[in-house]
Motif scaffolding. Sequence first.
Motif, mmCIF file in Angstrom:
data_model
loop_
_atom_site.group_PDB
_atom_site.id
_atom_site.type_symbol
_atom_site.label_atom_id
_atom_site.label_comp_id
_atom_site.label_asym_id
_atom_site.label_seq_id
_atom_site.Cartn_x
_atom_site.Cartn_y
_atom_site.Cartn_z
ATOM 1 N N TRP A 117 40.961 22.088 -19.745
ATOM 2 C CA TRP A 117 40.624 21.049 -18.698
ATOM 3 C C TRP A 117 38.989 21.290 -18.235
ATOM 4 O O TRP A 117 38.597 20.415 -17.767
ATOM 5 C CB TRP A 117 41.668 21.560 -17.463
ATOM 6 C CG TRP A 117 41.460 22.518 -16.844
ATOM 7 C CD1 TRP A 117 42.100 23.596 -16.768
ATOM 8 C CD2 TRP A 117 40.486 22.574 -15.529
ATOM 9 N NE1 TRP A 117 41.690 24.763 -15.879
ATOM 10 C CE2 TRP A 117 40.848 23.929 -14.956
ATOM 11 C CE3 TRP A 117 39.517 22.034 -14.875
ATOM 12 C CZ2 TRP A 117 40.074 24.728 -14.009
ATOM 13 C CZ3 TRP A 117 38.920 22.389 -13.945
ATOM 14 C CH2 TRP A 117 39.124 23.810 -13.281
ATOM 15 N N GLU A 118 38.399 22.695 -18.047
ATOM 16 C CA GLU A 118 37.263 22.831 -17.748
ATOM 17 C C GLU A 118 36.276 22.082 -18.475
ATOM 18 O O GLU A 118 35.018 21.685 -17.947
ATOM 19 C CB GLU A 118 36.986 24.274 -17.734
ATOM 20 C CG GLU A 118 37.778 25.181 -16.771
ATOM 21 C CD GLU A 118 38.849 25.942 -17.620
ATOM 22 O OE1 GLU A 118 39.356 25.381 -18.612
ATOM 23 O OE2 GLU A 118 39.372 26.931 -17.094
ATOM 24 N N ARG A 119 36.496 21.840 -19.817
ATOM 25 C CA ARG A 119 35.662 21.393 -20.536
ATOM 26 C C ARG A 119 35.718 19.950 -20.719
ATOM 27 O O ARG A 119 34.745 18.989 -20.963
ATOM 28 C CB ARG A 119 36.061 21.465 -22.202
ATOM 29 C CG ARG A 119 35.896 22.950 -22.648
ATOM 30 C CD ARG A 119 36.255 23.287 -24.361
ATOM 31 N NE ARG A 119 35.289 22.287 -24.852
ATOM 32 C CZ ARG A 119 35.998 21.440 -26.057
ATOM 33 N NH1 ARG A 119 37.264 21.536 -26.430
ATOM 34 N NH2 ARG A 119 35.072 20.856 -26.700
ATOM 35 N N ILE A 120 36.632 19.327 -20.070
ATOM 36 C CA ILE A 120 36.743 17.809 -20.042
ATOM 37 C C ILE A 120 35.707 16.927 -19.257
ATOM 38 O O ILE A 120 34.923 15.955 -19.779
ATOM 39 C CB ILE A 120 38.158 17.367 -19.490
ATOM 40 C CG1 ILE A 120 39.167 17.718 -20.414
ATOM 41 C CG2 ILE A 120 38.292 15.716 -19.320
ATOM 42 C CD1 ILE A 120 40.693 17.476 -20.134
ATOM 43 N N PRO A 121 35.267 17.465 -17.966
ATOM 44 C CA PRO A 121 34.175 16.969 -17.386
ATOM 45 C C PRO A 121 32.775 17.072 -18.047
ATOM 46 O O PRO A 121 31.770 16.353 -17.563
ATOM 47 C CB PRO A 121 33.881 17.740 -15.815
ATOM 48 C CG PRO A 121 35.415 18.294 -15.685
ATOM 49 C CD PRO A 121 35.966 18.607 -17.136
ATOM 50 N N GLU A 122 32.595 18.011 -18.972
ATOM 51 C CA GLU A 122 31.473 18.208 -19.849
ATOM 52 C C GLU A 122 31.366 17.165 -21.127
ATOM 53 O O GLU A 122 30.323 17.141 -21.565
ATOM 54 C CB GLU A 122 31.396 19.652 -20.058
ATOM 55 C CG GLU A 122 31.250 20.845 -19.092
ATOM 56 C CD GLU A 122 30.426 20.533 -17.870
ATOM 57 O OE1 GLU A 122 29.227 19.899 -18.232
ATOM 58 O OE2 GLU A 122 30.988 20.549 -16.848
#
Length: 210
Positions: A117-122
């Motif tokens: 999930w941490e990659r999604i906003p990037e």
Amino acid sequence: MHVIYGGTFDPIHHGHLRLAVELRERLGVAKVALMPCHVPPHRDVPGATSAQRLALLELAIAGEPGLTLDDRELGREGASYTAETLTQLRAEIGPDEPLAMVLGTDSFAGFDRWQEWERIPELAHIVVVQRPGPGLAPDGVPAQLLSQRSVERVEALFRAPCGHILQLDPPLLDISATGIRDRILSGHSPRYLLPDRVWREIQSQRLYGA
């Protein structure tokens, strides 16, 4: 801006379709791409196959140029992970094109349990559509993410390729795919909850116990 609206669409109904039109107009984009998932990681297995759900989607949006289909997740084996999908999309559209994905508040509440999930906003902006039900836990990760990345105006999404969260509260039709499946299974008509052509195809294929 490239906008994707994902879900199981099991089956597609007027609530999905009306929201997609509202999103296209509110965001000021030419098209919204409906993206059916193959195997949802956080939900029960769909009642119709991927091919059947895709066929119903094609019938539902026929003649509406503002809505398109993106069936990429149906071509992958196993669960449909958003980070993987967005990585593929980002490689196709390039690093500078704004990309946005649509989530309901109910889904966003569990966002930190998604794979990578941490990659999604990037990779993309997140458009959170307000839905009935409890709000975000104030001390939870999704609420913290919202406080860090929230923007108030649509225009902000066009000025960056990813990273922002926009909350929208469009009018929603109180229709659920679960309710439609239950009505069909119990022998009641779901007509006017979904397009007539979709209902006829469900009957023809004897889906959901029709």
